[in-house]
Design an enzyme around this catalytic site. Structure first.
Site, mmCIF file in Angstrom:
data_model
loop_
_atom_site.group_PDB
_atom_site.id
_atom_site.type_symbol
_atom_site.label_atom_id
_atom_site.label_comp_id
_atom_site.label_asym_id
_atom_site.label_seq_id
_atom_site.Cartn_x
_atom_site.Cartn_y
_atom_site.Cartn_z
ATOM 1 N N CYS A 168 0.832 -1.218 0.000
ATOM 2 C CA CYS A 168 0.000 0.000 0.000
ATOM 3 C C CYS A 168 0.862 1.262 0.000
ATOM 4 C CB CYS A 168 -0.935 0.011 1.195
ATOM 5 S SG CYS A 168 -0.060 0.086 2.774
ATOM 6 N N CYS A 222 -1.857 -3.023 8.811
ATOM 7 C CA CYS A 222 -1.568 -1.676 9.319
ATOM 8 C C CYS A 222 -0.988 -1.750 10.733
ATOM 9 C CB CYS A 222 -2.827 -0.826 9.310
ATOM 10 S SG CYS A 222 -3.806 -1.026 7.797
HETATM 11 S S1 FES Z 1 -3.699 0.319 4.147
HETATM 12 FE FE1 FES Z 1 -1.594 -0.029 4.351
HETATM 13 S S2 FES Z 1 -1.041 0.545 6.333
HETATM 14 FE FE2 FES Z 1 -3.159 0.706 6.222
#
Ligand code: FES
Length: 130
Positions: free
Chosen positions: A39, A108
């Site tokens: 991400c 996360c």
């Molecule tokens: S979506 Fe990647 S750290 Fe939260």
């Protein structure tokens, strides 16, 4: 389509709306950075250590709400802990403290666990040098 912040717990929302200990620290004893390659979210954790105990912790996170909430609660969780105790904080413990994270947001909290470890590695390097 479900809004991505929809499934967050009240604790996550609270930390998201009122992040604790946010900001860069001046003269930290350790800085840890963690990034999720998928991400791209990045977390930076700053710690101040006295006699092997974390007395201050702040963070800067560029990422999703769960990453910010995880960082925020992590600073609260590690403050007052010894380095060894802080190292034992797992992503599950962070997720649990947040009242749970949606399955797609577990990574996360892993980011926060990695940031703690990186900050400790940095601290230990500095201690050895000085
Ligand atoms: S979506 Fe990647 S750290 Fe939260």
């Amino acid at each position: 389509m479900e809004e991505s912040t929809g499934p967050y717990s009240p604790i996550v929302m609270d930390h998201l709306n009122h992040p604790r200990n946010i900001g860069e620290m001046e003269h930290p004893d350790g800085v840890g950075e963690a990034q999720n390659p998928v991400c791209g979210d990045t977390m930076r954790l700053f710690i101040k250590v006295e006699r092997d105990r974390i007395i201050e912790a702040t963070f800067l996170t560029f990422g999703c709400g769960a990453a910010i909430a995880s960082s925020s609660i992590t600073t609260e969780m590690i403050k007052g802990k010894t380095i060894e105790e802080a190292l034992m904080i797992s992503d599950q413990a962070i997720g649990k403290a947040l009242g749970g994270l949606p399955p797609t947001k577990i990574h996360c909290s892993i980011l926060a666990e990695k940031a703690i470890q990186a900050a400790v590695i940095d601290y230990r390097k500095k201690v050895k040098v000085s």
